[in-house]
Design an enzyme around this catalytic site. Structure first.
Site, PDB file in Angstrom:
ATOM      1  N   GLY A  48       0.805  -1.214   0.000  1.00 54.37           N
ATOM      2  CA  GLY A  48       0.000   0.000   0.000  1.00 54.37           C
ATOM      3  C   GLY A  48       0.834   1.257   0.000  1.00 54.37           C
ATOM      4  O   GLY A  48       0.447   2.275  -0.554  1.00 54.37           O
ATOM      5  N   PRO A  70       6.644   0.492  -3.569  1.00 56.08           N
ATOM      6  CA  PRO A  70       7.611  -0.587  -3.743  1.00 56.08           C
ATOM      7  C   PRO A  70       8.675  -0.579  -2.655  1.00 56.08           C
ATOM      8  O   PRO A  70       8.985   0.456  -2.073  1.00 56.08           O
ATOM      9  CB  PRO A  70       8.228  -0.283  -5.115  1.00 56.08           C
ATOM     10  CG  PRO A  70       8.072   1.196  -5.267  1.00 56.08           C
ATOM     11  CD  PRO A  70       6.776   1.538  -4.598  1.00 56.08           C
ATOM     12  N   ASP A  80      -2.213  -1.500  12.948  1.00 55.06           N
ATOM     13  CA  ASP A  80      -2.194  -2.327  11.736  1.00 55.06           C
ATOM     14  C   ASP A  80      -1.322  -3.561  11.932  1.00 55.06           C
ATOM     15  O   ASP A  80      -0.523  -3.928  11.067  1.00 55.06           O
ATOM     16  CB  ASP A  80      -1.694  -1.510  10.536  1.00 55.06           C
ATOM     17  CG  ASP A  80      -2.090  -2.150   9.205  1.00 55.06           C
ATOM     18  OD1 ASP A  80      -3.054  -2.940   9.188  1.00 55.06           O
ATOM     19  OD2 ASP A  80      -1.438  -1.862   8.191  1.00 55.06           O
TER      20      ASP A  80
END
Length: 757
Positions: free
Chosen positions: A448, A451, A562
């Site tokens: 998200g 890279p 997260d």
């Protein structure tokens, strides 16, 4: 706009040669080559012909392959454009190589001696040679323009006094001699870029086929020939990486009109970002890091300028013209000259070149605004990296708030305010070098954020997380992670080494984790067996210790928000490291919970009170940890699946099996030989306690660590019905639960799937 204009013009240049009649690769003495014909090297790699420029007609050598830049790589008459009737010839009487018309000689390329039976040939190296009797009398390689091809020299011939030096174009469309030169410095054993004679950048010494300040590429083989009596020069060849064979059809190095060095026609392949030396250094400035931009020379900078300022080409006009003063200087002639003069003038907010012969400078007040308008004047306006004067953007403000990066005031103030004094700022050129210019071979994966690349910097392996322009995350997440992770030090947290901000490029640099991320092992049937029971238990305990540190023992309480298998990295010894703090929140110690209107994270791991109401606390992370425990034990994802009768997920499956005293059915088949059953059951029970519906019923991480250390499951509280429980399911369907899964992430660094609810 600028790019489109460039492509348009360069296509015209190339078309002049493509559409001409090919005479072969050689022009005999007495033959003429005009605008209707051209030369082509024997293997059709290069072509030579006339092209039209702003001031007249020029003779140029081009790549014949359309994949390369269509602009010429050598120009024979840069400062002496000829008219439409001019021709190239080896003059029949004298044998001189010249550009001429019927009435006059315009440009003489060679006239050192008279001779006969001379030929001029375009070789497959890109070199144009004048030959008599097998002896080369003259060659274009001795007179470089703005492109350095394999086999060309930069340096000095001590016998003849000749100097091989590259010179940029005056601007992007005018091949006249420009402001920048690229030379070989025999004393320093390196390359030097000068602006009007003043050193702006150096490559550093050439050692072991590599320069200190140039992106290393194993396909380049550098050579320095040094002899005090004959020659001292630099040249290079290109080799195939596998076969080590000569590869003469390299695109070459191009010195652009603004001082940068790229592979010819490939602006992504940066050899040296010389233009970025503007703003990086001020003599005597204690805040300017010495190695901030590799190769930039120290020189006096105006106090009003910094690294975040840059000139951006736009079309339009400035408003409040009464506040703008115009001035011209007909003694300066190119884009770089105008830019330099505007840069030195603290009141200058932009400039325009008038037919490339003079500068028009714009000076304004804080009320002066730039208005974009198509088909208007192209003006180079001074903007920050975060915004231009005509736009208002939320992310822009956040950039400016954190970063006038690479050691400048705003960054230092922001970081020092958070108690961070030792964050490292890496130059773009050093990170490009470390990752082999972000080679696809070095790409670990994409998430998200963007890279992630593997690199090697000063002998140390690093991971570079690069913010994608298409990323759902933004500068606020980068800023958040930079500030948070730089303050955290724990064996079970990933360690950030620093950051790199280069124009639109924004990157975070971490320790490289050779075993990448937990999900790559956990949800891959071929790798799952490597996660023995002892190793899984160690991973669970390590994650718990990392979370406890975040919640209780770090300088500030932090909620990760997260936590998931893809964000658990594994070092060489399979020790877990919690990563990706882009969504993390600093939490006041005297608060039990907070509320947010922006719910971000990953479905399946979010606590119900957070997903439904935006309420988060340390217990939100505890819930995610509980899901993660159950995934580690079973080797199954918690993603939703569907029964014919009712929807279910992993949490619901575990609850059903627990109530039927059948929790051992969850054991990952790959653990059959190593699993200790009572430890497994204790972990299942802890996992279920962590995913209870009510946050108050969930244990703290202090409690969790104590429970995991307790060897008797009977001493633990009995779990209540978990959150996200959908109902019962048949045991036959449980047996059909798919235990295989595709990889969640392709690399080991912060591959986060952000989903707003």
């Amino acid at each position: 706009m600028v790019i489109l204009l460039f492509l348009c013009l360069t296509t015209v240049f190339h078309a002049k040669v493509v559409n001409a009649q090919v005479l072969g690769d050689t022009l005999q003495q007495g033959e003429l080559m005009n605008a209707t014909n051209s030369l082509m090297s024997s293997q059709k790699k290069f072509s030579m012909g006339f092209f039209d420029g702003h001031w007249g007609r020029y003779l140029g050598i081009f790549y014949n392959d359309i994949q390369f830049d269509p602009k010429p790589l050598w120009v024979g008459n840069r400062n002496a454009p000829v008219n439409l009737t001019s021709v190239l010839s080896v003059e029949s009487g004298s044998g001189y190589l010249m550009l001429s018309t019927d009435s006059s000689v315009n440009v003489v390329l060679y006239n050192s001696s008279t001779g006969f039976n001379r030929t001029v040939t375009l070789l497959d190296t890109g070199n144009l040679v004048l030959i008599e009797g097998g002896v080369t009398l003259w060659q274009s390689f001795d007179y470089p323009s703005d492109t350095l091809l394999p086999g060309m020299k930069l340096g000095v011939n001590h016998k003849t006094g000749s100097v091989w030096s590259m010179t940029s174009w005056l601007n992007e469309n005018d091949p006249s001699v420009g402001a920048f030169t690229l030379d070989w410095d025999p004393k320093g054993s390196g390359l030097v870029v000068r602006f009007r004679g003043e050193v702006h950048w150096t490559s550093g010494k050439l050692r072991n086929n590599a320069f200190e300040n140039i992106v290393h590429d194993v396909n380049y083989k550098y050579m320095n020939h040094s002899d005090a009596e004959t020659e001292d020069y630099f040249s290079y060849t290109v080799v195939h990486e596998d076969a080590h064979l000569s590869m003469p059809d390299s695109p070459g190095w191009k010195l652009t009109h603004d001082g940068n060095i790229y592979e010819h026609g490939n602006v992504e392949r940066v050899i040296a970002a010389v233009d970025d030396c503007y703003g990086y250094y001020r003599k005597g400035s204690k805040s300017s890091p010495v190695n901030n931009t590799a190769g930039c020379e120290l020189f006096e900078q105006p106090k009003c300028r910094n690294v975040m300022l840059k000139f951006e080409a736009q079309t339009g006009f400035f408003s409040n013209s009464t506040d703008i003063k115009y001035s011209t200087d007909d003694h300066i002639t190119g884009y770089s000259d105008c830019k330099s003069k505007c840069w030195e003038d603290c009141d200058c907010i932009g400039f325009m070149t008038n037919e490339e012969t003079e500068c028009i400078f714009y000076r304004g007040t804080t009320n002066t605004k730039f208005h974009n308008e198509d088909n208007s004047n192209r003006i180079y306006i001074l903007t920050t990296d975060s915004a231009n004067p005509s736009h208002n953007n939320k992310d822009d403000d956040q950039i400016q708030e954190l970063l006038e990066l690479d050691g400048y005031s705003v960054a230092n103030i922001e970081l020092e305010r958070h108690g961070i004094n030792d964050i490292k700022f890496f130059s773009f050129i050093s990170i490009a070098a470390a990752t082999r210019n972000f080679s696809s071979d070095n790409k670990l994966g994409e998430g998200g954020f963007g890279p992630v690349y593997k690199g090697k910097f000063q002998g140390k392996e690093i991971a570079v997380k690069k913010l994608s322009r298409k990323s759902k995350q933004g500068i606020s997440e980068l800023k958040n992670e930079l500030i948070l992770v730089a303050k955290l030090q724990h064996t079970n947290l990933v360690r950030i080494l620093g950051c790199c901000i280069h124009r639109e490029e924004k990157m975070l640099i971490y320790d490289y984790m050779p075993n990448k991320s937990l999900d790559l092992f956990l949800f891959d049937e071929s790798k799952r067996a490597e996660l023995t029971w002892e190793r899984r238990l160690s991973i669970i305990q390590g994650i718990a210790q990392g979370l406890l540190y975040l919640h209780k023992y770090s300088r500030v309480r932090i909620i990760h928000r997260d936590l998931k298998a893809a964000n658990i990295l594994l070092d060489q010894n399979m020790n877990p490291k919690i990563s990706d703090f882009g969504l993390a929140k600093i939490f006041m110690h005297n608060l039990s919970e907070e509320n947010t209107s922006r719910v971000v994270g990953t479905h399946g791991y979010m606590a119900p009170e957070y997903a439904m109401e935006g309420i988060f606390s340390v217990k939100s992370d505890v819930y995610s940890f509980g899901v993660l425990i159950l995934e580690i034990l079973s080797g199954r994802k918690n993603k939703s699946c569907y029964n014919v009768e009712v929807p279910y997920n992993l949490v619901a499956l575990v609850w059903e099996l627990w109530n039927r005293n059948a929790a051992l059915e969850l054991i990952d088949p790959s653990l059959t030989d190593s699993c200790i059953q009572h430890q497994f059951l204790r972990c299942v029970q802890v996992g279920l306690l962590c995913v209870e519906n009510c946050p108050l019923d969930r244990p703290t991480m202090d409690d969790v660590i104590s429970m995991l250390a307790n060897d008797i499951s009977a001493d633990l509280p009995l779990p209540k019905r978990p959150a996200n429980y959908y109902g019962s399911m048949s045991s036959s369907h449980e047996a059909k639960q798919n235990n295989s899964s595709q990889n969640l992430s392709a690399n080991g660094l912060s591959i986060t799937t952000m989903e707003a609810r």
